[in-house]
Design a protein around this motif. Structure first.
Motif, PDB file in Angstrom:
ATOM      1  N   MET A  75       0.829  -1.198   0.000  1.00 19.11           N
ATOM      2  CA  MET A  75       0.000   0.000   0.000  1.00 19.11           C
ATOM      3  C   MET A  75       0.869   1.256   0.000  1.00 19.11           C
ATOM      4  SD  MET A  75      -3.040  -1.036  -0.393  1.00 19.11           S
ATOM      5  CE  MET A  75      -4.090   0.387  -0.048  1.00 19.11           C
ATOM      6  N   ALA A  76       2.084   1.136   0.516  1.00 17.74           N
ATOM      7  CA  ALA A  76       2.996   2.283   0.560  1.00 17.74           C
ATOM      8  C   ALA A  76       3.737   2.491  -0.756  1.00 17.74           C
ATOM      9  CB  ALA A  76       4.006   2.101   1.690  1.00 17.74           C
ATOM     10  N   HIS A  77       3.828   1.447  -1.554  1.00 18.97           N
ATOM     11  CA  HIS A  77       4.590   1.513  -2.818  1.00 18.97           C
ATOM     12  C   HIS A  77       3.697   0.982  -3.935  1.00 18.97           C
ATOM     13  CE1 HIS A  77       8.199   2.342  -0.459  1.00 18.97           C
ATOM     14  NE2 HIS A  77       7.822   1.353   0.341  1.00 18.97           N
ATOM     15  N   ARG A  78       2.989   1.903  -4.571  1.00 17.81           N
ATOM     16  CA  ARG A  78       1.948   1.531  -5.530  1.00 17.81           C
ATOM     17  C   ARG A  78       2.462   1.490  -6.967  1.00 17.81           C
ATOM     18  NH1 ARG A  78      -2.273  -0.738  -3.516  1.00 17.81           N
ATOM     19  NH2 ARG A  78      -3.662   0.131  -5.079  1.00 17.81           N
ATOM     20  N   TYR A  79       1.704   0.776  -7.779  1.00 21.04           N
ATOM     21  CA  TYR A  79       1.895   0.750  -9.229  1.00 21.04           C
ATOM     22  C   TYR A  79       0.614   1.287  -9.865  1.00 21.04           C
ATOM     23  CZ  TYR A  79       5.720  -2.534  -8.178  1.00 21.04           C
ATOM     24  OH  TYR A  79       6.854  -3.134  -7.691  1.00 21.04           O
ATOM     25  N   HIS A  80       0.594   1.353 -11.189  1.00 18.19           N
ATOM     26  CA  HIS A  80      -0.632   1.731 -11.898  1.00 18.19           C
ATOM     27  C   HIS A  80      -1.765   0.815 -11.437  1.00 18.19           C
ATOM     28  CE1 HIS A  80      -3.453   2.337 -15.225  1.00 18.19           C
ATOM     29  NE2 HIS A  80      -2.762   3.408 -15.554  1.00 18.19           N
ATOM     30  N   ARG A  81      -2.948   1.376 -11.326  1.00 16.75           N
ATOM     31  CA  ARG A  81      -4.078   0.617 -10.790  1.00 16.75           C
ATOM     32  C   ARG A  81      -4.439  -0.599 -11.646  1.00 16.75           C
ATOM     33  NH1 ARG A  81      -9.973   1.866 -10.988  1.00 16.75           N
ATOM     34  NH2 ARG A  81     -10.891   0.361  -9.581  1.00 16.75           N
TER      35      ARG A  81
END
Length: 197
Positions: free
Chosen positions: A121-127
Protein backbone atom coordinates in the motif's frame (compact mmCIF):
# COMPACT_ATOMS: atom_id res chain seq x y z
CA UNK A 1 1.55 16.36 6.81
CA UNK A 2 5.36 16.21 7.06
CA UNK A 3 7.72 16.74 4.12
CA UNK A 4 8.48 13.01 4.13
CA UNK A 5 4.77 12.14 4.02
CA UNK A 6 4.25 14.61 1.21
CA UNK A 7 7.18 13.16 -0.78
CA UNK A 8 5.78 9.67 -0.25
CA UNK A 9 2.37 10.79 -1.53
CA UNK A 10 3.92 12.33 -4.65
CA UNK A 11 5.94 9.15 -5.28
CA UNK A 12 2.80 7.01 -4.98
CA UNK A 13 0.86 9.27 -7.34
CA UNK A 14 3.63 9.25 -9.95
CA UNK A 15 4.08 5.48 -9.70
CA UNK A 16 0.35 4.94 -10.05
CA UNK A 17 0.45 6.94 -13.26
CA UNK A 18 3.45 5.34 -14.98
CA UNK A 19 4.55 2.07 -13.31
CA UNK A 20 2.74 -0.87 -14.93
CA UNK A 21 3.08 -4.45 -13.69
CA UNK A 22 2.83 -7.58 -15.79
CA UNK A 23 2.33 -10.52 -13.48
CA UNK A 24 0.40 -13.75 -13.43
CA UNK A 25 1.17 -17.37 -14.17
CA UNK A 26 4.79 -18.37 -14.46
CA UNK A 27 5.52 -19.52 -18.00
CA UNK A 28 2.49 -17.67 -19.35
CA UNK A 29 4.41 -15.46 -21.79
CA UNK A 30 5.10 -12.35 -19.69
CA UNK A 31 8.71 -11.91 -20.70
CA UNK A 32 7.90 -12.24 -24.39
CA UNK A 33 5.25 -9.51 -24.15
CA UNK A 34 7.69 -7.28 -22.28
CA UNK A 35 10.30 -7.84 -25.01
CA UNK A 36 7.75 -6.58 -27.54
CA UNK A 37 7.04 -3.51 -25.39
CA UNK A 38 10.78 -2.85 -25.12
CA UNK A 39 11.11 -3.14 -28.90
CA UNK A 40 8.45 -0.42 -29.19
CA UNK A 41 10.69 1.86 -27.13
CA UNK A 42 9.11 1.47 -23.70
CA UNK A 43 11.16 1.14 -20.51
CA UNK A 44 11.08 -2.42 -19.17
CA UNK A 45 12.36 -3.72 -15.83
CA UNK A 46 13.39 -7.38 -15.85
CA UNK A 47 11.96 -9.85 -13.36
CA UNK A 48 13.76 -9.71 -10.00
CA UNK A 49 13.70 -13.49 -9.63
CA UNK A 50 15.71 -14.21 -12.77
CA UNK A 51 18.32 -11.58 -11.84
CA UNK A 52 18.62 -12.91 -8.29
CA UNK A 53 19.08 -16.48 -9.52
CA UNK A 54 21.83 -15.38 -11.93
CA UNK A 55 23.61 -13.42 -9.18
CA UNK A 56 23.32 -16.20 -6.60
CA UNK A 57 24.60 -18.87 -9.00
CA UNK A 58 27.49 -16.65 -10.11
CA UNK A 59 28.51 -15.96 -6.50
CA UNK A 60 27.82 -19.44 -5.12
CA UNK A 61 25.02 -18.06 -2.97
CA UNK A 62 22.07 -19.98 -1.55
CA UNK A 63 19.21 -17.43 -1.85
CA UNK A 64 17.65 -19.61 -4.55
CA UNK A 65 13.99 -20.66 -4.61
CA UNK A 66 14.90 -24.35 -4.52
CA UNK A 67 17.41 -23.94 -1.64
CA UNK A 68 16.30 -21.03 0.59
CA UNK A 69 12.99 -19.66 -0.65
CA UNK A 70 12.57 -17.20 2.22
CA UNK A 71 15.97 -15.58 1.56
CA UNK A 72 15.18 -15.48 -2.16
CA UNK A 73 11.86 -13.71 -1.54
CA UNK A 74 13.42 -11.18 0.83
CA UNK A 75 15.99 -10.37 -1.85
CA UNK A 76 13.15 -10.06 -4.40
CA UNK A 77 11.37 -7.53 -2.17
CA UNK A 78 14.55 -5.47 -1.81
CA UNK A 79 15.17 -5.60 -5.56
CA UNK A 80 11.57 -4.63 -6.40
CA UNK A 81 11.86 -1.58 -4.13
CA UNK A 82 15.22 -0.65 -5.70
CA UNK A 83 13.76 -1.07 -9.20
CA UNK A 84 10.94 1.34 -8.36
CA UNK A 85 13.38 3.90 -6.98
CA UNK A 86 15.60 3.60 -10.06
CA UNK A 87 12.63 4.14 -12.38
CA UNK A 88 11.21 7.11 -10.47
CA UNK A 89 12.64 9.70 -12.87
CA UNK A 90 11.01 8.11 -15.91
CA UNK A 91 7.92 10.13 -16.89
CA UNK A 92 6.78 7.66 -19.57
CA UNK A 93 5.46 4.10 -19.11
CA UNK A 94 7.73 1.75 -17.21
CA UNK A 95 6.72 -1.91 -17.47
CA UNK A 96 7.74 -4.26 -14.67
CA UNK A 97 8.14 -8.00 -15.14
CA UNK A 98 6.60 -8.86 -11.77
CA UNK A 99 7.21 -6.59 -8.80
CA UNK A 100 6.68 -5.97 -5.13
CA UNK A 101 3.24 -7.60 -4.84
CA UNK A 102 4.54 -10.87 -6.30
CA UNK A 103 7.42 -11.11 -3.82
CA UNK A 104 5.53 -9.84 -0.76
CA UNK A 105 2.51 -12.09 -1.32
CA UNK A 106 4.78 -15.11 -1.72
CA UNK A 107 6.71 -14.27 1.47
CA UNK A 108 3.49 -13.76 3.43
CA UNK A 109 2.14 -17.07 2.10
CA UNK A 110 5.37 -18.87 3.04
CA UNK A 111 6.03 -17.39 6.48
CA UNK A 112 2.76 -15.87 7.67
CA UNK A 113 4.59 -12.56 8.16
CA UNK A 114 2.06 -9.77 7.37
CA UNK A 115 4.15 -7.87 4.82
CA UNK A 116 1.81 -7.67 1.83
CA UNK A 117 -0.47 -4.81 2.84
CA UNK A 118 2.08 -2.72 4.72
CA UNK A 119 4.65 -2.79 1.91
CA UNK A 120 2.38 -2.74 -1.09
CA UNK A 121 0.00 0.00 0.00
CA UNK A 122 3.00 2.28 0.56
CA UNK A 123 4.59 1.51 -2.82
CA UNK A 124 1.95 1.53 -5.53
CA UNK A 125 1.90 0.75 -9.23
CA UNK A 126 -0.63 1.73 -11.90
CA UNK A 127 -4.08 0.62 -10.79
CA UNK A 128 -4.51 -1.64 -13.83
CA UNK A 129 -2.34 -4.77 -13.56
CA UNK A 130 -1.98 -7.16 -16.48
CA UNK A 131 -1.70 -10.88 -15.80
CA UNK A 132 -0.84 -13.85 -17.94
CA UNK A 133 -3.36 -16.61 -17.25
CA UNK A 134 -2.29 -20.25 -16.97
CA UNK A 135 -1.50 -21.54 -20.48
CA UNK A 136 -0.40 -25.17 -20.40
CA UNK A 137 0.30 -25.28 -24.14
CA UNK A 138 3.25 -22.88 -23.84
CA UNK A 139 4.42 -23.75 -20.31
CA UNK A 140 7.98 -25.08 -20.11
CA UNK A 141 10.47 -25.51 -17.30
CA UNK A 142 14.06 -24.35 -17.60
CA UNK A 143 17.21 -23.92 -15.50
CA UNK A 144 15.56 -21.13 -13.48
CA UNK A 145 11.94 -22.30 -13.59
CA UNK A 146 12.05 -25.73 -11.97
CA UNK A 147 8.48 -25.88 -10.61
CA UNK A 148 5.75 -27.73 -12.47
CA UNK A 149 2.60 -26.32 -14.06
CA UNK A 150 0.40 -27.08 -11.02
CA UNK A 151 2.71 -24.97 -8.84
CA UNK A 152 2.58 -22.19 -11.41
CA UNK A 153 -1.23 -22.26 -11.31
CA UNK A 154 -1.20 -22.11 -7.49
CA UNK A 155 1.06 -19.02 -7.73
CA UNK A 156 -1.39 -17.47 -10.21
CA UNK A 157 -4.33 -18.17 -7.89
CA UNK A 158 -2.52 -16.46 -4.99
CA UNK A 159 -1.78 -13.38 -7.11
CA UNK A 160 -5.34 -13.29 -8.46
CA UNK A 161 -6.44 -12.70 -4.85
CA UNK A 162 -3.55 -10.48 -3.74
CA UNK A 163 -3.84 -7.77 -6.39
CA UNK A 164 -7.59 -7.08 -5.95
CA UNK A 165 -7.18 -7.12 -2.15
CA UNK A 166 -4.83 -4.14 -2.62
CA UNK A 167 -7.26 -2.24 -4.85
CA UNK A 168 -5.80 -3.20 -8.23
CA UNK A 169 -7.88 -3.95 -11.30
CA UNK A 170 -6.63 -7.23 -12.76
CA UNK A 171 -6.76 -7.57 -16.55
CA UNK A 172 -5.96 -11.02 -18.00
CA UNK A 173 -3.98 -10.97 -21.23
CA UNK A 174 -5.64 -12.76 -24.15
CA UNK A 175 -4.04 -16.00 -25.34
CA UNK A 176 -2.71 -14.68 -28.62
CA UNK A 177 0.59 -13.58 -30.18
CA UNK A 178 3.10 -11.55 -28.14
CA UNK A 179 2.71 -8.58 -30.49
CA UNK A 180 -1.09 -8.63 -30.13
CA UNK A 181 -0.74 -8.90 -26.36
CA UNK A 182 1.60 -5.88 -26.27
CA UNK A 183 -0.90 -3.90 -28.37
CA UNK A 184 -3.67 -4.99 -26.00
CA UNK A 185 -1.73 -3.67 -22.99
CA UNK A 186 -1.08 -0.29 -24.60
CA UNK A 187 -4.67 0.10 -25.83
CA UNK A 188 -6.01 -0.86 -22.40
CA UNK A 189 -3.81 1.73 -20.68
CA UNK A 190 -4.83 4.40 -23.19
CA UNK A 191 -8.50 3.62 -22.56
CA UNK A 192 -7.98 3.64 -18.79
CA UNK A 193 -6.29 7.06 -18.91
CA UNK A 194 -8.74 8.59 -21.40
CA UNK A 195 -10.18 11.97 -20.30
CA UNK A 196 -13.52 11.69 -18.59
CA UNK A 197 -13.05 8.08 -17.52
Amino acid sequence: MSADDNASLVERKDASATFVVLSGCSGGGKSTVLAKLAALGHAVVEEPGRRIIAEEIASGGTALPWIDLEAFLRRAIDMALADRAAAAANQAWTFFDRGLVDAASALEDLTGEPVLRSLCMAHRYHRRVFVTPPWSEIYVTDADRKHDFDEAVAEYDRLAQAFPSLGYEVVPLPKTTPAARADFVLASLEAFNAPGR
